[in-house]
Write a protein that holds these residues in place. Structure first.
Motif, PDB file in Angstrom:
ATOM      1  N   GLN A 198      37.374   6.716 -33.238  1.00 37.24           N
ATOM      2  CA  GLN A 198      37.058   7.658 -32.466  1.00 37.24           C
ATOM      3  C   GLN A 198      37.680   8.805 -32.840  1.00 37.24           C
ATOM      4  N   SER A 199      38.797   8.969 -33.061  1.00 29.09           N
ATOM      5  CA  SER A 199      39.786  10.149 -33.294  1.00 29.09           C
ATOM      6  C   SER A 199      39.339  10.923 -34.629  1.00 29.09           C
ATOM      7  N   GLY A 200      38.482  10.062 -35.517  1.00 31.45           N
ATOM      8  CA  GLY A 200      38.289  10.562 -36.915  1.00 31.45           C
ATOM      9  C   GLY A 200      38.504   9.535 -38.019  1.00 31.45           C
ATOM     10  N   THR A 201      38.224  10.069 -39.186  1.00 32.15           N
ATOM     11  CA  THR A 201      38.458   9.254 -40.108  1.00 32.15           C
ATOM     12  C   THR A 201      39.831   8.675 -40.585  1.00 32.15           C
ATOM     13  N   GLN A 202      39.978   7.520 -40.977  1.00 33.79           N
ATOM     14  CA  GLN A 202      41.636   6.874 -41.084  1.00 33.79           C
ATOM     15  C   GLN A 202      41.351   5.883 -42.339  1.00 33.79           C
ATOM     16  N   ARG A 203      42.648   5.991 -42.822  1.00 35.28           N
ATOM     17  CA  ARG A 203      42.736   4.932 -44.125  1.00 35.28           C
ATOM     18  C   ARG A 203      43.366   3.713 -43.305  1.00 35.28           C
ATOM     19  N   PHE A 204      43.058   2.685 -44.453  1.00 31.45           N
ATOM     20  CA  PHE A 204      43.490   1.383 -43.796  1.00 31.45           C
ATOM     21  C   PHE A 204      44.816   1.364 -43.237  1.00 31.45           C
ATOM     22  N   GLY A 205      45.985   1.987 -43.846  1.00 34.01           N
ATOM     23  CA  GLY A 205      47.280   1.962 -43.455  1.00 34.01           C
ATOM     24  C   GLY A 205      47.426   2.675 -41.998  1.00 34.01           C
ATOM     25  N   GLU A 206      46.789   3.787 -41.872  1.00 31.09           N
ATOM     26  CA  GLU A 206      46.804   4.549 -40.622  1.00 31.09           C
ATOM     27  C   GLU A 206      46.579   3.665 -39.531  1.00 31.09           C
ATOM     28  N   LEU A 207      45.219   2.846 -39.633  1.00 33.12           N
ATOM     29  CA  LEU A 207      44.806   2.103 -38.652  1.00 33.12           C
ATOM     30  C   LEU A 207      45.975   0.765 -38.297  1.00 33.12           C
ATOM     31  N   ARG A 208      46.495   0.232 -39.328  1.00 32.63           N
ATOM     32  CA  ARG A 208      47.247  -0.793 -39.507  1.00 32.63           C
ATOM     33  C   ARG A 208      48.633  -0.406 -38.426  1.00 32.63           C
ATOM     34  N   ARG A 209      49.030   0.887 -38.787  1.00 32.44           N
ATOM     35  CA  ARG A 209      50.304   1.347 -37.978  1.00 32.44           C
ATOM     36  C   ARG A 209      49.942   1.658 -36.556  1.00 32.44           C
ATOM     37  N   ARG A 210      48.738   2.108 -36.280  1.00 37.45           N
ATOM     38  CA  ARG A 210      48.117   2.110 -34.798  1.00 37.45           C
ATOM     39  C   ARG A 210      47.951   0.717 -34.086  1.00 37.45           C
ATOM     40  N   MET A 211      47.948  -0.369 -35.124  1.00 36.36           N
ATOM     41  CA  MET A 211      47.946  -1.577 -34.401  1.00 36.36           C
ATOM     42  C   MET A 211      48.843  -2.685 -34.915  1.00 36.36           C
ATOM     43  N   PRO A 212      49.974  -2.333 -34.265  1.00 31.09           N
ATOM     44  CA  PRO A 212      51.038  -3.305 -34.913  1.00 31.09           C
ATOM     45  C   PRO A 212      50.991  -4.825 -34.907  1.00 31.09           C
ATOM     46  N   MET A 220      43.552  -9.966 -41.024  1.00 32.27           N
ATOM     47  CA  MET A 220      42.643  -9.651 -39.725  1.00 32.27           C
ATOM     48  C   MET A 220      41.885  -8.341 -39.653  1.00 32.27           C
ATOM     49  N   LEU A 221      42.645  -7.134 -40.199  1.00 31.90           N
ATOM     50  CA  LEU A 221      42.151  -5.888 -39.959  1.00 31.90           C
ATOM     51  C   LEU A 221      41.359  -5.659 -41.133  1.00 31.90           C
ATOM     52  N   THR A 222      41.396  -6.484 -42.421  1.00 32.20           N
ATOM     53  CA  THR A 222      40.511  -6.426 -43.437  1.00 32.20           C
ATOM     54  C   THR A 222      39.061  -6.929 -43.016  1.00 32.20           C
ATOM     55  N   GLU A 223      39.306  -8.368 -42.253  1.00 36.58           N
ATOM     56  CA  GLU A 223      37.955  -9.135 -41.670  1.00 36.58           C
ATOM     57  C   GLU A 223      37.173  -8.293 -40.733  1.00 36.58           C
ATOM     58  N   GLN A 224      37.848  -7.640 -39.845  1.00 38.42           N
ATOM     59  CA  GLN A 224      37.258  -6.942 -38.839  1.00 38.42           C
ATOM     60  C   GLN A 224      36.496  -5.976 -39.327  1.00 38.42           C
ATOM     61  N   LEU A 225      37.248  -5.179 -40.228  1.00 42.02           N
ATOM     62  CA  LEU A 225      36.562  -3.749 -40.744  1.00 42.02           C
ATOM     63  C   LEU A 225      35.294  -4.151 -41.505  1.00 42.02           C
ATOM     64  N   ARG A 226      35.238  -5.281 -42.275  1.00 45.57           N
ATOM     65  CA  ARG A 226      34.388  -5.702 -43.017  1.00 45.57           C
ATOM     66  C   ARG A 226      33.013  -6.020 -42.073  1.00 45.57           C
ATOM     67  N   ALA A 227      33.385  -6.765 -41.181  1.00 47.44           N
ATOM     68  CA  ALA A 227      32.241  -7.335 -40.116  1.00 47.44           C
ATOM     69  C   ALA A 227      31.758  -5.840 -39.508  1.00 47.44           C
ATOM     70  N   LEU A 228      32.525  -5.096 -39.047  1.00 49.01           N
ATOM     71  CA  LEU A 228      32.014  -3.776 -38.435  1.00 49.01           C
ATOM     72  C   LEU A 228      31.095  -3.084 -39.420  1.00 49.01           C
ATOM     73  N   GLU A 229      31.602  -2.861 -40.839  1.00 55.43           N
ATOM     74  CA  GLU A 229      30.823  -2.465 -41.786  1.00 55.43           C
ATOM     75  C   GLU A 229      29.613  -2.996 -42.035  1.00 55.43           C
ATOM     76  N   GLU A 230      29.498  -4.322 -41.959  1.00 57.72           N
ATOM     77  CA  GLU A 230      28.314  -5.311 -42.135  1.00 57.72           C
ATOM     78  C   GLU A 230      27.390  -5.069 -41.005  1.00 57.72           C
ATOM     79  N   ASP A 231      28.011  -4.623 -39.715  1.00 61.90           N
ATOM     80  CA  ASP A 231      27.079  -4.507 -38.808  1.00 61.90           C
ATOM     81  C   ASP A 231      26.595  -2.920 -38.594  1.00 61.90           C
ATOM     82  N   LYS A 232      27.150  -1.991 -39.755  1.00 62.01           N
ATOM     83  CA  LYS A 232      26.703  -0.741 -39.654  1.00 62.01           C
ATOM     84  C   LYS A 232      27.058   0.136 -38.469  1.00 62.01           C
ATOM     85  N   LEU A 233      28.453  -0.336 -38.041  1.00 66.68           N
ATOM     86  CA  LEU A 233      29.207   0.311 -36.889  1.00 66.68           C
ATOM     87  C   LEU A 233      30.393   1.474 -37.733  1.00 66.68           C
ATOM     88  N   VAL A 234      30.697   0.872 -38.785  1.00 67.37           N
ATOM     89  CA  VAL A 234      31.825   1.586 -39.602  1.00 67.37           C
ATOM     90  C   VAL A 234      31.251   1.980 -40.999  1.00 67.37           C
TER      91      VAL A 234
END
Length: 125
Positions: free
Chosen positions: A34-48, A54-68
């Protein structure tokens, strides 16, 4: 990820919404995007607590569902950025309400141990 058919069932709209943001991490990822475009590493740092896999899997699922939306730049090393799609942006009020509810119930939801109550011994009369 194949979606289930929720048509003509009581509560189907709630089921369909929860099916899109189910699990431990999807809502958190949507919140951070919600705070804007982020790179993979930034997301990973925000969710230690999340693993790279798991982050890769979840991002792929969100992309497949057209949310990301995933954008890959032709650079060396490759740069990949994630942002909310228009559909993902439409979930902002839902995520914000979940956050507000969690904050107002954080004490009850916390995993912290309950405070120890020390009782004074009764006096003999």
């Amino acid at each position: 990820m194949k979606r289930r058919n929720f048509a003509r069932r009581p509560g189907c709209s709630v089921e369909a919404t929860l099916d899109l943001i189910d699990g431990k991490w999807k809502g958190v990822i949507l919140y951070h995007l919600q705070s804007g475009t982020q790179r993979f590493g930034e997301l990973r740092r925000r969710m230690p607590g999340i693993t790279q896999r798991m982050l890769t899997e979840q991002l792929r699922a969100l992309e497949e569902d057209k949310l990301v939306i995933r954008k890959v730049y032709a650079e060396v090393p490759p740069r990949v950025e994630y942002c909310l799609s228009e559909l993902g942006e439409s979930l902002k009020p839902v995520i914000d309400i979940l956050k507000a509810w969690g904050e107002s119930h954080q004490q009850r939801l916390s995993c912290a141990p309950l405070p120890v109550v020390v009782r004074k011994p009764k006096r003999a009369a």
